[in-house]
Write a protein that holds these residues in place. Structure first.
Motif, short mmCIF file in Angstrom:
data_model
loop_
_atom_site.label_atom_id
_atom_site.label_comp_id
_atom_site.label_asym_id
_atom_site.label_seq_id
_atom_site.Cartn_x
_atom_site.Cartn_y
_atom_site.Cartn_z
N ASP A 124 1.09 4.99 -1.84
CA ASP A 124 2.49 5.14 -2.16
C ASP A 124 3.25 4.22 -1.21
O ASP A 124 2.70 3.76 0.00
N PRO A 125 4.14 3.30 -1.69
CA PRO A 125 4.67 2.51 -0.72
C PRO A 125 5.05 2.78 0.51
O PRO A 125 4.91 2.02 1.72
N VAL A 140 1.01 -8.53 7.27
CA VAL A 140 0.39 -7.52 6.30
C VAL A 140 -0.28 -8.48 5.03
O VAL A 140 0.36 -9.16 4.40
N ALA A 141 -1.56 -8.13 4.98
CA ALA A 141 -2.50 -8.92 3.86
C ALA A 141 -2.48 -7.55 2.72
O ALA A 141 -3.18 -6.59 3.27
N LEU A 142 -2.49 -7.87 1.48
CA LEU A 142 -2.42 -6.99 0.41
C LEU A 142 -2.83 -7.21 -0.94
O LEU A 142 -2.41 -8.33 -1.27
N VAL A 143 -3.75 -6.68 -1.44
CA VAL A 143 -4.18 -7.07 -2.84
C VAL A 143 -3.12 -6.47 -3.65
O VAL A 143 -2.83 -5.41 -3.68
N HIS A 144 -2.62 -7.20 -4.86
CA HIS A 144 -2.04 -6.71 -5.78
C HIS A 144 -2.75 -6.20 -6.96
O HIS A 144 -2.31 -5.01 -7.38
N GLY A 145 -3.49 -6.73 -7.61
CA GLY A 145 -4.31 -6.06 -8.60
C GLY A 145 -5.76 -6.00 -8.35
O GLY A 145 -6.49 -7.13 -7.95
N GLU A 146 -6.22 -4.93 -7.86
CA GLU A 146 -7.67 -4.81 -7.63
C GLU A 146 -8.87 -4.57 -8.36
O GLU A 146 -8.77 -3.40 -9.33
N SER A 148 -11.95 -4.36 -8.62
CA SER A 148 -13.02 -3.52 -8.67
C SER A 148 -12.61 -2.14 -8.99
O SER A 148 -13.71 -1.27 -9.16
N THR A 149 -11.30 -1.79 -9.03
CA THR A 149 -11.34 -0.34 -9.40
C THR A 149 -9.97 -0.43 -10.70
O THR A 149 -9.67 0.58 -11.02
N GLY A 150 -9.54 -1.55 -11.09
CA GLY A 150 -8.59 -1.51 -12.32
C GLY A 150 -7.26 -0.90 -11.70
O GLY A 150 -6.72 -0.31 -12.92
N ARG A 151 -6.91 -0.97 -10.41
CA ARG A 151 -5.38 -0.52 -10.14
C ARG A 151 -4.42 -1.62 -9.72
O ARG A 151 -4.84 -2.78 -9.24
N LEU A 152 -3.28 -1.24 -9.81
CA LEU A 152 -2.08 -2.34 -9.52
C LEU A 152 -1.19 -1.70 -8.63
O LEU A 152 -0.85 -0.55 -8.67
N GLN A 153 -1.23 -2.33 -7.37
CA GLN A 153 -0.19 -1.72 -6.15
C GLN A 153 1.16 -2.26 -6.23
O GLN A 153 1.44 -3.30 -6.47
#
Length: 414
Positions: A124-125, A140-146, A148-153
């Motif tokens: 949750d943002p 802040v360093a953050l993955v947009h599309g992961e 390994s799990t198929g999820r989108l932040q």
């Protein structure tokens, strides 16, 4: 007799989260004659590439150019440029590639704080925003599309909070750029890293990046300190340990190379730049809106087919990454045996996963040139056949029919 056979790779249908199949027009472009790196034709091509990257990243940033090297080179270039030893860096982790950001930040000498979500979920943002207020990081360093799990932040609220707190935000968009909207300016992203081998359908070997004036100020401040160290003019205490550690990945030098001054830094990867230029041209000719819709369509058809086979999807559906579909491996089924049969009997490659998900899920990519009706239908039909050969009882023929129903509802595009 020549002991080494002529190179002749087998044709594959590549349905992994990367690399993916390359558009034949890109391969053709990569075969064109070599130009010198300061030839006006070549520098004009560099300028055109920067312009197309700005459109792709949806930004007005001056700096949008490729780093020569695989996607990780772009990630390292951005993080080593923005992190000084002792900087506090916050990394929200919800899959494998968050851990990679932590490792690189630690190698830069950062004091890294992490927050974590279970694999298969995103933040949750507000969780990230609360951590920003608590940890007070510089970055802040953050993955947009992961993948390994198929999820989108979701990023927009996090980007706004970073801007309000005067915190830099660097985003790994390697899996999403070109397949999912990445709105660099509207979401207040200070630096964004992409990759060529996924939704851009260009071979691995370049990492397009963009960064804004806020990020550039940090990079150039460090550049001035380093020059002061060399000349003896900088204050020793202020300068100690603040150098950018890499020469090859030094953004301050790379942007000089891509600037009108063309200050020599390295020999540009001519053929790769041809491929990237053509891949971007194809992408923009299709149009970002149409391209994103195409990825959504083929995801819908793939998911419909998998669901019709009564196979469980993995992860929270509310944050599913549109270009990667994760399927839970049924009990009693050898996931690697299924992958091997798909590859060697049908010429189709899908992926397994990493860490806690190794042996638990298959990952099927629908990215770029691989994202097509032909590939989705071929994959579903072969997947059903292979699972049946492994003794799994399935509703026969339903997968392809379910996908065809999706295409019929949408007018059966290719």
């Amino acid at each position: 007799m020549n002991a080494y056979p002529e190179l002749s790779p087998s044709p594959r249908t590549i349905m992994t989260p990367g690399p993916v199949e390359v558009d034949p027009r890109v391969l053709r472009a990569m075969s064109y004659p070599i130009l010198g790196q300061f030839d006006p034709e070549f520098t004009a091509l560099m300028n055109n590439t920067m312009g197309m990257l700005r459109e792709l990243f949806q930004t007005g940033n001056q700096w949008a150019y490729p780093v020569d090297g695989t996607s990780r080179s772009g990630i390292e270039a951005v993080l080593t440029g923005l992190i000084e030893p002792g900087d506090r860096v916050l990394v929200p982790i919800y899959g494998r590639f968050g851990h990679l950001l932590v490792e690189i930040a630690e190698r830069c000498g950062a004091e890294v704080s992490i927050i974590e979500r279970a694999w298969g979920e995103v933040f949750d943002p507000q969780e990230v925003i609360d951590a920003i207020h608590r940890e007070k990081p510089k970055l802040v360093a953050l993955v947009h599309g992961e993948t390994s799990t198929g999820r989108l932040q979701p990023l927009a609220d996090i980007g706004r909070a970073c801007r309000e707190a005067d915190v830099l935000l660097a985003v790994d968009a390697v899996a999403t750029i070109g397949g999912v909207p990445v709105e660099s300016d509207a979401w207040f992203l200070d630096a964004v890293i992409g990759g060529t081998q996924k939704c851009l359908s260009v071979p691995s070997g370049m990492s397009p990046i963009t960064y804004n004036e806020r990020a550039e100020r940090k990079i150039l401040t460090r550049k001035r300190v380093e020059r002061g160290l060399r000349s003896g003019d900088a204050d020793e205490n202020a300068a100690t340990g603040f150098r950018i550690q890499s020469n090859y990945l030094d953004l301050s030098q790379l942007q000089d190379y891509w600037s009108p001054a063309r200050l020599n830094h390295h020999t540009e990867m001519t053929s790769m730049l041809y491929g990237l230029h053509e891949g971007l041209r194809i992408l923009l000719a299709e149009g970002l809106t149409a391209r994103f819709a195409r990825h959504r369509l083929h995801e819908e058809a793939l998911v419909a087919g998998i669901t019709a086979m009564e196979l469980p999807l993995y992860g929270d559906p509310s944050c599913k990454l549109p270009v990667v579909t994760c399927v839970a491996i049924p009990d009693g089924i050898d996931g690697e045996s299924v992958r091997s049969m798909l590859l060697h009997r049908f010429g189709i490659e899908i992926a397994s996963s990493f860490g806690p998900l190794k042996g638990r899920i298959w990952r099927i990519g629908t990215m770029g040139y691989s994202c097509s009706r032909k590939n989705v239908l071929h994959t579903l039909g072969a997947f059903e056949a292979v699972l049946a050969r492994h003794g799994l009882k399935l509703p026969a023929g339903e997968a392809v029919q379910a996908a065809l129903d999706v295409y019929d509802r949408h007018g059966a595009p290719v």
